[in-house]
Design a protein around this motif. Sequence first.
Motif, PDB file in Angstrom:
ATOM      1  N   LYS A   1      38.310  35.382  44.741  1.00 16.66           N
ATOM      2  CA  LYS A   1      38.906  36.090  45.846  1.00 16.66           C
ATOM      3  C   LYS A   1      40.284  36.150  45.746  1.00 16.66           C
ATOM      4  O   LYS A   1      40.675  37.071  46.220  1.00 16.66           O
ATOM      5  CB  LYS A   1      38.839  34.899  47.073  1.00 16.66           C
ATOM      6  N   ILE A   2      40.945  35.233  45.030  1.00 16.23           N
ATOM      7  CA  ILE A   2      42.296  35.525  44.731  1.00 16.23           C
ATOM      8  C   ILE A   2      42.733  36.826  43.680  1.00 16.23           C
ATOM      9  O   ILE A   2      43.548  37.454  44.024  1.00 16.23           O
ATOM     10  CB  ILE A   2      43.096  34.177  44.043  1.00 16.23           C
ATOM     11  N   SER A   3      41.698  36.788  42.660  1.00 15.45           N
ATOM     12  CA  SER A   3      41.831  37.908  41.819  1.00 15.45           C
ATOM     13  C   SER A   3      41.749  39.113  42.504  1.00 15.45           C
ATOM     14  O   SER A   3      42.531  40.217  42.251  1.00 15.45           O
ATOM     15  CB  SER A   3      41.090  37.841  40.674  1.00 15.45           C
ATOM     16  N   GLY A   4      41.025  39.235  43.284  1.00 16.71           N
ATOM     17  CA  GLY A   4      40.547  40.327  44.325  1.00 16.71           C
ATOM     18  C   GLY A   4      41.516  40.845  45.248  1.00 16.71           C
ATOM     19  O   GLY A   4      42.286  42.038  45.163  1.00 16.71           O
ATOM     20  N   LEU A   5      42.445  39.678  45.681  1.00 19.01           N
ATOM     21  CA  LEU A   5      43.726  40.098  46.538  1.00 19.01           C
ATOM     22  C   LEU A   5      44.701  40.666  45.595  1.00 19.01           C
ATOM     23  O   LEU A   5      45.183  41.774  46.211  1.00 19.01           O
ATOM     24  CB  LEU A   5      44.014  38.705  47.041  1.00 19.01           C
TER      25      LEU A   5
ATOM     26  N   ALA B   1      45.141  36.969  34.999  1.00 20.26           N
ATOM     27  CA  ALA B   1      44.321  35.683  35.071  1.00 20.26           C
ATOM     28  C   ALA B   1      45.289  34.744  35.267  1.00 20.26           C
ATOM     29  O   ALA B   1      45.017  33.612  35.639  1.00 20.26           O
ATOM     30  CB  ALA B   1      43.627  35.664  33.635  1.00 20.26           C
ATOM     31  N   SER B   2      46.335  34.545  34.211  1.00 21.35           N
ATOM     32  CA  SER B   2      47.325  33.390  34.144  1.00 21.35           C
ATOM     33  C   SER B   2      48.021  33.036  35.595  1.00 21.35           C
ATOM     34  O   SER B   2      48.250  32.005  36.158  1.00 21.35           O
ATOM     35  CB  SER B   2      48.660  33.813  33.402  1.00 21.35           C
TER      36      SER B   2
ATOM     37  N   GLU C   1      37.287  35.316  33.594  1.00 29.03           N
ATOM     38  CA  GLU C   1      36.089  35.985  33.895  1.00 29.03           C
ATOM     39  C   GLU C   1      36.239  36.225  35.482  1.00 29.03           C
ATOM     40  O   GLU C   1      35.888  37.415  36.035  1.00 29.03           O
ATOM     41  CB  GLU C   1      34.732  35.224  33.835  1.00 29.03           C
ATOM     42  N   ALA C   2      36.847  35.513  36.160  1.00 23.49           N
ATOM     43  CA  ALA C   2      37.088  35.831  37.806  1.00 23.49           C
ATOM     44  C   ALA C   2      38.194  36.839  37.862  1.00 23.49           C
ATOM     45  O   ALA C   2      37.869  37.636  38.817  1.00 23.49           O
ATOM     46  CB  ALA C   2      37.537  34.612  38.388  1.00 23.49           C
ATOM     47  N   THR C   3      38.922  37.115  37.026  1.00 25.15           N
ATOM     48  CA  THR C   3      39.954  38.362  37.137  1.00 25.15           C
ATOM     49  C   THR C   3      39.277  39.425  36.782  1.00 25.15           C
ATOM     50  O   THR C   3      39.563  40.533  37.207  1.00 25.15           O
ATOM     51  CB  THR C   3      40.977  37.991  36.040  1.00 25.15           C
ATOM     52  N   LEU C   4      38.285  39.435  35.742  1.00 21.57           N
ATOM     53  CA  LEU C   4      37.781  40.700  35.465  1.00 21.57           C
ATOM     54  C   LEU C   4      36.476  41.013  36.392  1.00 21.57           C
ATOM     55  O   LEU C   4      35.955  42.258  36.333  1.00 21.57           O
ATOM     56  CB  LEU C   4      36.782  40.337  34.135  1.00 21.57           C
TER      57      LEU C   4
END
Length: 362
Positions: free
Chosen positions: A234-238, A219-220, A298-301
């Motif tokens: 989208k970035i976390s998914g990548l 997440a950081s 949350e976006a990372t999870l």
Amino acid sequence: MNLKYLLDIDKTELLTALLAFILIAGTVLGTRLYNLSSNSAVHFEEQTEILFSELSILAELENILSEHQIEYDAVELEWAANILGWRRYQRGRYVFEGSYSYNSFLSKMTKGIQDPTSVVVLPGSTLERLSSSVAPKFYFDTEDFLAVFEDSTYLAEKGLNTEQLFGRMLPETYLMYWTSSPKDVVNKILREFDRSITEEYLETAEELGYSFDEILTMASIVEWEAKNEDEKTKISGLYWNRLERGMRLQADPTVNFALGERRRLLFEDYQYDHPFNTYLIDGLPPGPITNPSLSTIEATLNPDNHDYLYMVANPDGGHIFTETFREHQIESEKWRIWLREQLRIKRQNELKEQEEANGENS
């Protein structure tokens, strides 16, 4: 002259003087007694902060009032302090605005009824920047605050390293007291972090196959990379896609963190030998590189389900996402062409400004 007449005059004058004295004394006493409890004794035209770094006496309070150019009756203030018994003032921060009685004004400081200060923790910060923004809100300095993150005893007590502790400095607005110690401040933010990280978050992390510390680290990176809120998932998914395929993250923010500065990276920077440089190490770095917001966690999870493996910045402040390296090369070249054009325009404008300045001086 008749002695009896003179004595009669003297008695009349004496009685008049005595009555005048009683009237004046009564008026003064009445005014003072009124000011003890009425909101007209001390007036502050604007919000004024009074700070006591230690237990203080009336003389020190008077000095502060004079420094702030607050108009007041020194004799009456001392009389009120003696009558009320409010002569010693507790260490703390007190804010005044408008009018006060002597009782409400002095008792607040004697009882130590402090006004909290607002502390804003921003996401995507650095430890040094956080310290510089937090410390001025309290009695301690930046070095005292930074020392908490290097305190081996404290870190062992929390079961965290420096990066993990900083990664938990949850972005939020906090109300705290000026007299709070550096550890008090960190502990309050930690409590808010622990309160915000619900069981649902921990369960989702487990389903993804990662510890929560690993989620926080990812997440950081997303926090540092994402300029637009709607790109975070989208970035976390990548990044998760790259890890699942056994690829190195190759996240530019980890190189910036390793270098200790935020700037456009040069080719040689990617070879900088550092345990956080994800161009050189496999998997996640040893800990968070910044403090992510709750929305980024949350976006990372909950990453987007897609097949993107590459991204490059675009002129709008976001990213262009691609699935293949060839596509990435094409988009990267477009970005480099745009950057070169911006540099050309900048130099052209600087040259024009220089020519105009020379013309004015000739």
